[in-house]
Design a protein around this motif. Structure first.
Motif, PDB file in Angstrom:
ATOM      1  N   LYS A 175      15.008  -8.424  19.136  1.00 51.07           N
ATOM      2  CA  LYS A 175      15.192  -9.706  19.813  1.00 51.07           C
ATOM      3  C   LYS A 175      14.816 -10.880  18.898  1.00 51.07           C
ATOM      4  N   ASP A 176      14.062 -10.568  17.845  1.00 44.02           N
ATOM      5  CA  ASP A 176      13.678 -11.612  16.884  1.00 44.02           C
ATOM      6  C   ASP A 176      14.772 -11.883  15.862  1.00 44.02           C
ATOM      7  N   SER A 177      15.818 -11.042  15.887  1.00 42.12           N
ATOM      8  CA  SER A 177      16.929 -11.244  14.946  1.00 42.12           C
ATOM      9  C   SER A 177      17.693 -12.513  15.309  1.00 42.12           C
ATOM     10  N   ALA A 178      18.261 -13.150  14.267  1.00 41.11           N
ATOM     11  CA  ALA A 178      19.050 -14.366  14.504  1.00 41.11           C
ATOM     12  C   ALA A 178      20.415 -14.033  15.079  1.00 41.11           C
ATOM     13  N   GLY A 179      20.835 -12.775  14.988  1.00 41.11           N
ATOM     14  CA  GLY A 179      22.130 -12.375  15.525  1.00 41.11           C
ATOM     15  C   GLY A 179      22.948 -11.621  14.505  1.00 41.11           C
ATOM     16  N   GLY A 180      24.218 -11.366  14.879  1.00 38.75           N
ATOM     17  CA  GLY A 180      25.083 -10.598  14.010  1.00 38.75           C
ATOM     18  C   GLY A 180      25.173  -9.162  14.468  1.00 38.75           C
ATOM     19  N   LEU A 181      25.635  -8.279  13.569  1.00 37.65           N
ATOM     20  CA  LEU A 181      25.892  -6.893  13.931  1.00 37.65           C
ATOM     21  C   LEU A 181      25.441  -5.926  12.847  1.00 37.65           C
ATOM     22  N   ILE A 182      25.174  -4.696  13.266  1.00 37.57           N
ATOM     23  CA  ILE A 182      25.025  -3.566  12.348  1.00 37.57           C
ATOM     24  C   ILE A 182      25.953  -2.471  12.845  1.00 37.57           C
ATOM     25  N   LEU A 183      26.818  -1.964  11.958  1.00 34.65           N
ATOM     26  CA  LEU A 183      27.744  -0.894  12.325  1.00 34.65           C
ATOM     27  C   LEU A 183      27.334   0.394  11.631  1.00 34.65           C
ATOM     28  N   THR A 184      27.405   1.503  12.359  1.00 32.58           N
ATOM     29  CA  THR A 184      27.119   2.812  11.786  1.00 32.58           C
ATOM     30  C   THR A 184      28.283   3.746  12.076  1.00 32.58           C
ATOM     31  N   ALA A 185      28.394   4.778  11.247  1.00 31.58           N
ATOM     32  CA  ALA A 185      29.460   5.774  11.426  1.00 31.58           C
ATOM     33  C   ALA A 185      28.960   7.110  10.910  1.00 31.58           C
ATOM     34  N   GLN A 186      29.668   8.163  11.284  1.00 25.74           N
ATOM     35  CA  GLN A 186      29.326   9.524  10.855  1.00 25.74           C
ATOM     36  C   GLN A 186      27.866   9.840  11.167  1.00 25.74           C
ATOM     37  N   GLN A 187      27.528   9.602  12.445  1.00 29.23           N
ATOM     38  CA  GLN A 187      26.189   9.925  12.966  1.00 29.23           C
ATOM     39  C   GLN A 187      25.083   9.221  12.168  1.00 29.23           C
ATOM     40  N   GLY A 188      25.354   8.000  11.798  1.00 27.17           N
ATOM     41  CA  GLY A 188      24.334   7.178  11.144  1.00 27.17           C
ATOM     42  C   GLY A 188      24.249   7.323   9.642  1.00 27.17           C
ATOM     43  N   ARG A 189      25.071   8.230   9.070  1.00 28.99           N
ATOM     44  CA  ARG A 189      25.012   8.418   7.614  1.00 28.99           C
ATOM     45  C   ARG A 189      25.586   7.198   6.873  1.00 28.99           C
ATOM     46  N   ILE A 190      26.480   6.491   7.559  1.00 30.78           N
ATOM     47  CA  ILE A 190      27.037   5.259   6.988  1.00 30.78           C
ATOM     48  C   ILE A 190      26.511   4.092   7.818  1.00 30.78           C
ATOM     49  N   ARG A 191      26.014   3.097   7.153  1.00 30.51           N
ATOM     50  CA  ARG A 191      25.420   1.956   7.852  1.00 30.51           C
ATOM     51  C   ARG A 191      25.834   0.670   7.142  1.00 30.51           C
ATOM     52  N   LEU A 192      26.340  -0.280   7.876  1.00 25.88           N
ATOM     53  CA  LEU A 192      26.787  -1.551   7.320  1.00 25.88           C
ATOM     54  C   LEU A 192      26.070  -2.688   8.055  1.00 25.88           C
ATOM     55  N   ASP A 193      25.229  -3.410   7.314  1.00 27.48           N
ATOM     56  CA  ASP A 193      24.433  -4.501   7.886  1.00 27.48           C
ATOM     57  C   ASP A 193      25.215  -5.801   7.764  1.00 27.48           C
ATOM     58  N   ASN A 194      25.604  -6.340   8.902  1.00 33.01           N
ATOM     59  CA  ASN A 194      26.317  -7.612   8.910  1.00 33.01           C
ATOM     60  C   ASN A 194      25.601  -8.600   9.831  1.00 33.01           C
ATOM     61  N   THR A 195      24.264  -8.521   9.807  1.00 35.56           N
ATOM     62  CA  THR A 195      23.469  -9.475  10.578  1.00 35.56           C
ATOM     63  C   THR A 195      23.471 -10.820   9.866  1.00 35.56           C
ATOM     64  N   LEU A 196      23.093 -11.854  10.590  1.00 39.90           N
ATOM     65  CA  LEU A 196      23.057 -13.190   9.991  1.00 39.90           C
ATOM     66  C   LEU A 196      22.005 -13.266   8.884  1.00 39.90           C
ATOM     67  N   GLU A 197      20.901 -12.552   9.071  1.00 39.95           N
ATOM     68  CA  GLU A 197      19.861 -12.537   8.034  1.00 39.95           C
ATOM     69  C   GLU A 197      20.382 -11.918   6.746  1.00 39.95           C
ATOM     70  N   GLN A 198      21.119 -10.812   6.890  1.00 41.17           N
ATOM     71  CA  GLN A 198      21.670 -10.139   5.715  1.00 41.17           C
ATOM     72  C   GLN A 198      22.732 -11.007   5.049  1.00 41.17           C
ATOM     73  N   ARG A 199      23.539 -11.679   5.842  1.00 38.30           N
ATOM     74  CA  ARG A 199      24.565 -12.573   5.284  1.00 38.30           C
ATOM     75  C   ARG A 199      23.911 -13.691   4.477  1.00 38.30           C
ATOM     76  N   LEU A 200      22.812 -14.232   4.984  1.00 37.88           N
ATOM     77  CA  LEU A 200      22.108 -15.295   4.269  1.00 37.88           C
ATOM     78  C   LEU A 200      21.492 -14.756   2.975  1.00 37.88           C
ATOM     79  N   LYS A 201      20.967 -13.531   3.052  1.00 42.12           N
ATOM     80  CA  LYS A 201      20.384 -12.926   1.861  1.00 42.12           C
ATOM     81  C   LYS A 201      21.429 -12.731   0.769  1.00 42.12           C
ATOM     82  N   LEU A 202      22.598 -12.234   1.158  1.00 40.41           N
ATOM     83  CA  LEU A 202      23.694 -12.054   0.198  1.00 40.41           C
ATOM     84  C   LEU A 202      24.155 -13.394  -0.359  1.00 40.41           C
ATOM     85  N   LEU A 203      24.205 -14.388   0.509  1.00 43.32           N
ATOM     86  CA  LEU A 203      24.600 -15.723   0.070  1.00 43.32           C
ATOM     87  C   LEU A 203      23.589 -16.280  -0.918  1.00 43.32           C
TER      88      LEU A 203
END
Length: 226
Positions: A175-203
């Motif tokens: 609930k402390d997250s600023a928002g965005g999404l995290i997607l997982t696939a193949q029972q969690g073996r693949i994970r893609l962080d697309n939260t706003l915090e991660q986007r800012l970090k990449l930026l």
């Protein structure tokens, strides 16, 4: 005729001999003194010259030591000043990103714009994963919004790739997250962080060199640029 000398003549001859011997001694002594003075002067000059050379050597050595000490002190001062400048610059940059971090929390307040953003973030993740089934983790307050954009995102994904995908949306972000999404696939073996915090970090990582250049100008100590 007798050749014998009387007492007076003997005394006179003795005086002459004594005077001659004395004169010889005086001259000899003078020669010795002159020679001694010459040798003394030569030795004195030699000692003075040697000591002068020693003093010159010591002076040069001391001078070099002072010059080295001054260079070291100057270099230390320059390094200290440079580090202080770099520290100040980094603090300013961090303050800039901290301010941006604080602004992230305001993005979700504009409901319509934030919903459109979630749709774009979801589509971007689907295009990166290319998985037949994915699980979406969102904030509890965002689950309903994400579910409402799934259909459109899946449709756009199929139109762009010709592939089908199933999306399951769940609560999973803090609930402390600023928002965005995290997607997982193949029972969690693949994970893609697309939260706003991660986007800012990449930026931050991508824009940091450009921001340094814009804010502080080119680095004069840098020889190569890519």
């Amino acid at each position: 005729m007798s050749n014998a000398m009387n007492d007076e003549e003997v005394i006179t001859e003795l005086k002459k001999m004594v005077a001659f011997i004395r004169q010889e001694a005086v001259e000899k002594a003078r020669e010795i003194q002159v020679k001694a003075d010459e040798e003394f002067a030569i030795e004195k000059a030699k000692i003075v010259r040697q000591e002068s050379m020693n003093l010159d050597t010591q002076f040069d050595k001391k001078k070099k030591q002072v010059e080295v000490s001054q260079k070291i002190a100057k270099s230390n001062q320059n390094n200290k000043a440079r580090l202080e400048v770099l520290k100040s610059r980094e603090e300013n940059l961090q303050n800039l990103f901290s301010a941006a971090q604080e602004q992230l929390a305001t993005l979700s307040k504009d409901g319509k714009a934030y919903k459109e953003l979630l749709s774009k973030l979801l589509l971007e993740c689907l295009l990166n994963l290319h998985e037949p089934t994915v699980e979406v983790l969102a904030r509890s307050t965002d689950v309903q919004n994400v579910q409402s954009v799934v259909k459109d995102a899946v449709k756009q994904y199929k139109e762009m790739t010709g592939r089908e995908t199933e999306v399951d949306v769940k609560e999973g972000l803090s609930k402390d997250s600023a928002g965005g999404l995290i997607l997982t696939a193949q029972q969690g073996r693949i994970r893609l962080d697309n939260t706003l915090e991660q986007r800012l970090k990449l930026l931050e990582e991508q824009m940091l060199p450009e921001l340094r250049l814009d804010l502080f100008g080119p680095n004069k100590n840098r020889k190569f640029f890519t």
